[in-house]
Enzyme design. Structure first.
Site, PDB file in Angstrom:
ATOM      1  N   ASP A 177       0.907  -1.137   0.000  1.00 48.81           N
ATOM      2  CA  ASP A 177       0.000   0.000   0.000  1.00 48.81           C
ATOM      3  C   ASP A 177       0.950   1.190   0.000  1.00 48.81           C
ATOM      4  OD1 ASP A 177      -1.409   2.271   0.882  1.00 48.81           O
ATOM      5  OD2 ASP A 177      -2.975   0.992   1.693  1.00 48.81           O
ATOM      6  N   HIS A 178       1.085   1.860  -1.139  1.00 50.98           N
ATOM      7  CA  HIS A 178       2.200   2.815  -1.226  1.00 50.98           C
ATOM      8  C   HIS A 178       2.020   4.007  -0.283  1.00 50.98           C
ATOM      9  CE1 HIS A 178      -0.364   4.987  -4.158  1.00 50.98           C
ATOM     10  NE2 HIS A 178       0.384   6.042  -3.918  1.00 50.98           N
ATOM     11  N   HIS A 240      -5.703   2.739   1.009  1.00 52.80           N
ATOM     12  CA  HIS A 240      -5.000   3.910   1.545  1.00 52.80           C
ATOM     13  C   HIS A 240      -5.789   4.625   2.648  1.00 52.80           C
ATOM     14  CE1 HIS A 240      -2.821   3.016  -2.012  1.00 52.80           C
ATOM     15  NE2 HIS A 240      -3.533   3.729  -2.850  1.00 52.80           N
ATOM     16  N   LYS A 341     -11.456  11.870  -7.748  1.00 50.28           N
ATOM     17  CA  LYS A 341     -10.699  12.354  -8.906  1.00 50.28           C
ATOM     18  C   LYS A 341     -11.355  13.631  -9.412  1.00 50.28           C
ATOM     19  CE  LYS A 341      -8.613   8.004 -10.249  1.00 50.28           C
ATOM     20  NZ  LYS A 341      -7.241   8.206  -9.760  1.00 50.28           N
ATOM     21  N   LYS A 346      -4.833  18.653  -5.752  1.00 53.85           N
ATOM     22  CA  LYS A 346      -4.198  17.411  -5.334  1.00 53.85           C
ATOM     23  C   LYS A 346      -3.691  17.620  -3.909  1.00 53.85           C
ATOM     24  CE  LYS A 346      -1.677  13.535  -5.765  1.00 53.85           C
ATOM     25  NZ  LYS A 346      -2.307  12.221  -5.804  1.00 53.85           N
TER      26      LYS A 346
HETATM   27  N1  LIG Z   1       0.032   2.893 -12.394  1.00 53.06           N
HETATM   28  C1  LIG Z   1      -0.185   3.312 -11.140  1.00 53.06           C
HETATM   29  O1  LIG Z   1      -0.119   4.526 -10.816  1.00 53.06           O
HETATM   30  C2  LIG Z   1      -0.500   2.342 -10.064  1.00 53.06           C
HETATM   31  C3  LIG Z   1      -0.563   0.978 -10.336  1.00 53.06           C
HETATM   32  N2  LIG Z   1      -0.810   0.102  -9.313  1.00 53.06           N
HETATM   33  C4  LIG Z   1      -0.878  -1.333  -9.580  1.00 53.06           C
HETATM   34  O2  LIG Z   1       0.318  -1.769 -10.216  1.00 53.06           O
HETATM   35  C5  LIG Z   1       0.041  -2.838 -11.104  1.00 53.06           C
HETATM   36  C6  LIG Z   1       0.537  -2.464 -12.503  1.00 53.06           C
HETATM   37  O3  LIG Z   1      -0.132  -1.308 -12.927  1.00 53.06           O
HETATM   38  P1  LIG Z   1       0.323  -0.490 -14.207  1.00 53.06           P
HETATM   39  O4  LIG Z   1       1.798  -0.475 -14.341  1.00 53.06           O
HETATM   40  O5  LIG Z   1      -0.400   0.788 -14.140  1.00 53.06           O
HETATM   41  O6  LIG Z   1      -0.293  -1.365 -15.388  1.00 53.06           O
HETATM   42  P2  LIG Z   1       0.051  -1.306 -16.933  1.00 53.06           P
HETATM   43  O7  LIG Z   1      -1.153  -1.768 -17.643  1.00 53.06           O
HETATM   44  O8  LIG Z   1       0.669  -0.026 -17.313  1.00 53.06           O
HETATM   45  O9  LIG Z   1       1.182  -2.423 -17.083  1.00 53.06           O
HETATM   46  C7  LIG Z   1       0.905  -3.798 -17.041  1.00 53.06           C
HETATM   47  C8  LIG Z   1       2.172  -4.578 -17.258  1.00 53.06           C
HETATM   48  O10 LIG Z   1       1.832  -5.961 -17.289  1.00 53.06           O
HETATM   49  C9  LIG Z   1       2.404  -6.547 -18.473  1.00 53.06           C
HETATM   50  N3  LIG Z   1       1.520  -7.614 -18.911  1.00 53.06           N
HETATM   51  C10 LIG Z   1       0.222  -7.536 -19.234  1.00 53.06           C
HETATM   52  N4  LIG Z   1      -0.258  -8.741 -19.579  1.00 53.06           N
HETATM   53  C11 LIG Z   1       0.777  -9.607 -19.469  1.00 53.06           C
HETATM   54  C12 LIG Z   1       0.924 -10.994 -19.701  1.00 53.06           C
HETATM   55  N5  LIG Z   1      -0.102 -11.761 -20.093  1.00 53.06           N
HETATM   56  N6  LIG Z   1       2.122 -11.552 -19.490  1.00 53.06           N
HETATM   57  C13 LIG Z   1       3.176 -10.796 -19.092  1.00 53.06           C
HETATM   58  N7  LIG Z   1       3.088  -9.486 -18.844  1.00 53.06           N
HETATM   59  C14 LIG Z   1       1.914  -8.884 -19.036  1.00 53.06           C
HETATM   60  C15 LIG Z   1       2.474  -5.387 -19.458  1.00 53.06           C
HETATM   61  O11 LIG Z   1       3.475  -5.566 -20.423  1.00 53.06           O
HETATM   62  P3  LIG Z   1       3.248  -6.133 -21.897  1.00 53.06           P
HETATM   63  O12 LIG Z   1       2.086  -5.418 -22.473  1.00 53.06           O
HETATM   64  O13 LIG Z   1       4.546  -5.853 -22.576  1.00 53.06           O
HETATM   65  O14 LIG Z   1       3.017  -7.568 -21.691  1.00 53.06           O
HETATM   66  C16 LIG Z   1       2.895  -4.258 -18.536  1.00 53.06           C
HETATM   67  O15 LIG Z   1       4.273  -4.324 -18.314  1.00 53.06           O
HETATM   68  C17 LIG Z   1      -1.473  -3.065 -11.021  1.00 53.06           C
HETATM   69  O16 LIG Z   1      -1.715  -4.042 -10.048  1.00 53.06           O
HETATM   70  C18 LIG Z   1      -1.995  -1.725 -10.515  1.00 53.06           C
HETATM   71  O17 LIG Z   1      -3.218  -1.863  -9.861  1.00 53.06           O
HETATM   72  C19 LIG Z   1      -0.958   0.526  -8.019  1.00 53.06           C
HETATM   73  C20 LIG Z   1      -0.911   1.860  -7.697  1.00 53.06           C
HETATM   74  C21 LIG Z   1      -0.715   2.884  -8.695  1.00 53.06           C
HETATM   75  O1  LIG Z   2      -3.297   3.672  -5.582  1.00 59.16           O
HETATM   76  C1  LIG Z   2      -3.638   4.650  -6.200  1.00 59.16           C
HETATM   77  O2  LIG Z   2      -3.163   5.841  -5.816  1.00 59.16           O
HETATM   78  C2  LIG Z   2      -3.158   6.940  -6.712  1.00 59.16           C
HETATM   79  C3  LIG Z   2      -2.935   8.177  -5.845  1.00 59.16           C
HETATM   80  O3  LIG Z   2      -1.680   8.058  -5.253  1.00 59.16           O
HETATM   81  P1  LIG Z   2      -0.857   9.346  -4.841  1.00 59.16           P
HETATM   82  O4  LIG Z   2       0.379   8.825  -4.232  1.00 59.16           O
HETATM   83  O5  LIG Z   2      -0.619  10.131  -6.108  1.00 59.16           O
HETATM   84  O6  LIG Z   2      -1.730  10.110  -3.904  1.00 59.16           O
HETATM   85  C4  LIG Z   2      -4.440   7.037  -7.489  1.00 59.16           C
HETATM   86  O7  LIG Z   2      -4.291   8.019  -8.505  1.00 59.16           O
HETATM   87  C5  LIG Z   2      -4.723   5.718  -8.154  1.00 59.16           C
HETATM   88  O8  LIG Z   2      -5.990   5.782  -8.813  1.00 59.16           O
HETATM   89  C6  LIG Z   2      -4.732   4.600  -7.150  1.00 59.16           C
HETATM   90  O9  LIG Z   2      -4.775   3.353  -7.843  1.00 59.16           O
END
Ligand SMILES: NC(=O)C1=CN([C@@H]2O[C@H](COP(=O)(O)OP(=O)(O)OC[C@H]3O[C@@H](n4cnc5c(N)ncnc54)[C@H](OP(=O)(O)O)[C@@H]3O)[C@@H](O)[C@H]2O)C=CC1
Ligand SMILES: O=C1O[C@H](COP(=O)(O)O)[C@@H](O)[C@H](O)[C@H]1O
Length: 493
Positions: A177-178, A240, A341, A346
């Site tokens: 949980d960041h 969070h 949102k 922010k």
């Molecule tokens: N982005 C954010 O701000 C936040 C994200 N998270 C969590 O972090 C995690 C990742 O999120 P996020 O980076 O945004 O997601 P993205 O959709 O940007 O990235 C997903 C990743 O998974 C890979 N992927 C997808 N399908 C497959 C597959 N079948 N096999 C192997 N790799 C796969 C993709 O690469 P490729 O397409 O090359 O396979 C890519 O690297 C999630 O659980 C999300 O809830 C939590 C807090 C904030």
């Molecule tokens: O986990 C999440 O957090 C972000 C908000 O994080 P913050 O550190 O920028 O406050 C939120 O935008 C996102 O939807 C949610 O998945």
């Protein structure tokens, strides 16, 4: 806080081409590299990269989200890429070979961190595939870092938990949980327990109510496919927001050690008064943004007009709720929480509002007394402020509000929370990660609300983008004679 560990490790990062990895994890790893941590990273995703292309991508990420110096060249040489579809069980054998090879090459002492930065439906299958390929029978420690959301409700979270427990012990599971990595969230316990002036009055005799806000200006962005079946309740409240409630309300742990701290948080989560169908309607507001103008003048789309969002989507982009913690310390003190949102600013703040001083007979002539407020500024501009009343600096009577401020002046973009958490994981310290019972209790609370929304046709209140949420969120406090305190530290980003 746990056992002494060797700090070298191979980090196997699933989702290495994703948004989170690029924006937060690579800058965090770069800082850890600068602090002399010894690791190599295997980036895993489907994309057809080779090591060199991957390294250039990591470098780009540092240019966009960090400040690469000369040592960045050396840093990216520790990055390797392994293309794999996580469902392809056979492909894991090659991953194991690469991990074994890097272990010897960089002297990583058999330790492995598996970081799942993937869509949640992959968490369980990847974990089982790791076991099947023998990746988890390494000679050193093994740890699983798992991103959120951990399940979609209590039932699916429990299933996921059972699956990962087939491979990892609870002590090896690091549920991220960041917010728990944020400086001021970690500071809550110190502010409370290291300052008798606060701890002595941190209860229902002196506190009127507590308000926790986490507002965002961003809309759903490119995360529509995830967000439209998640919403603010599951995206922010389940994790969070409830974690901040738990840290603000918990009793001092008998020792500052991982399990004692977690035990105290669990007691708070268990004491949150369960909501029933009728109390959900009165205590929880769900909102969705419509087209509006942001404070910087940008006119932005409504949620239902956003790309890849269903036209009639009922997804909540805003939630406000009133909670009661039914224990000795907090009886009668409402905790108001809200997140959303496309709000005005922010900001994440925890406002502790103290009870009023008795007005009569002592302060008869002081019509302008304000309640004392202790504000924990989580972001932006980490810090703490205390609002007090003082005599007006003049010969006349009356009072003026004065504010004592502490600011850490940190302009971090959020990657240092990940840096702290990854460092903790390397050290084997899971204090700032969530234990299963915390997660389960949080889902239990959220499930009541989700269920009531589904079954009872509870309205979705629309709010204009660029505002602080629907009118009903203000009425939630007004009917108790309170109001949301304006956010004091904000940014437009
Ligand atoms: N982005 C954010 O701000 C936040 C994200 N998270 C969590 O972090 C995690 C990742 O999120 P996020 O980076 O945004 O997601 P993205 O959709 O940007 O990235 C997903 C990743 O998974 C890979 N992927 C997808 N399908 C497959 C597959 N079948 N096999 C192997 N790799 C796969 C993709 O690469 P490729 O397409 O090359 O396979 C890519 O690297 C999630 O659980 C999300 O809830 C939590 C807090 C904030
Ligand atoms: O986990 C999440 O957090 C972000 C908000 O994080 P913050 O550190 O920028 O406050 C939120 O935008 C996102 O939807 C949610 O998945």
């Amino acid at each position: 806080m746990s056992e002494v560990n060797s700090n070298a490790t191979t980090i196997i990062l699933f989702g290495a081409t994703g948004d989170l990895a690029r924006r937060k994890l690579y800058p965090a790893l770069y800082s850890l590299y600068k602090k002399k941590n010894n690791f190599a990273v295997i980036g895993v995703a489907r994309r057809d990269y080779d090591h060199e292309v991957f390294r250039q991508n990591v470098y780009e990420s540092l240019k966009n989200h960090s400040n690469p110096e000369n040592d960045a060249e050396d840093f990216i040489k520790r990055f390797y890429y392994y293309p794999l579809d996580v469902k392809d069980t056979k492909a894991y054998d090659g991953l194991k070979e690469l991990a074994d090879q890097l272990n010897d090459q960089f002297d990583l002492q058999g330790n492995r961190m598996f970081y799942l930065s993937l869509a949640p439906e992959f968490f369980a299958p990847v974990t089982l595939n790791l076991k099947q390929a023998g990746l988890t029978t390494n000679t050193g420690w093994k740890r699983l870092v798992i991103e959120k959301p951990f399940g979609r409700d209590l039932e699916s979270a429990a299933e996921l938990n059972n699956s990962i427990h087939e491979v990892f012990e609870e002590s090896e599971i690091y549920r991220i949980d960041h917010y728990l990595g944020k400086e001021m969230v970690q500071n809550i316990q110190v502010i409370r327990f290291a300052n008798p002036i606060f701890e002595g009055i941190w209860n229902n005799r002196y506190i009127s109510n507590i308000q926790i806000t986490s507002s965002e200006t961003l809309g759903v962005g490119e995360r529509a496919s995830y967000y439209d079946h998640t919403g603010a309740l599951m995206d922010m409240i389940q994790n969070h927001m409830l974690q901040m409630v738990a840290l603000t309300a918990m009793e001092p742990p008998s020792r500052f050690v991982t399990e004692d701290i977690r035990d105290e948080k669990v007691k708070v989560l268990r004491s949150i008064r369960p909501l029933t169908d009728s109390t959900v309607a009165n205590s929880v507001v769900r909102g969705q943004y419509t087209r509006g103008t942001m404070p910087n003048g940008d006119v932005v789309k409504g949620y239902r007009e956003e790309e890849n969002i269903k036209e009639q989507s009922m997804t909540d982009t805003f939630v406000a709720a009133k909670l009661h913690i039914d224990n000795f310390r907090w009886a009668g003190v409402p905790f108001y929480i809200r997140t959303g949102k496309r709000m005005t600013a922010k900001s994440t703040e925890i406002v502790v509002q103290f009870k009023d001083a008795p007005k009569r007979p002592y302060f008869n002539n002081f019509n302008d007394l304000q309640p004392n407020l202790l504000v924990i500024h989580v972001q932006p501009d980490e810090g703490l402020s205390l609002k007090l009343n003082a005599k007006k600096f003049s010969t006349g009577g009356g009072s003026i509000p004065i504010t004592m401020n502490f600011s850490n002046s940190n302009n971090d973009d959020g990657s240092s929370a990940y840096e702290r958490l990854i460092q903790d994981c390397i050290h084997g310290d899971s204090t700032n990660f969530t234990r299963w019972d915390e997660v389960a209790l949080s889902w239990q609370f959220v499930d009541y609300i989700a269920e009531a929304w589904k079954e009872r046709n509870i309205p979705l209140d629309r709010y204009e983008a660029g505002t602080m949420g629907p009118a009903s969120a203000h009425e939630l406090l007004a009917k108790d004679g309170h109001h949301w305190w304006p956010l004091t530290k904000t940014t437009e980003k």
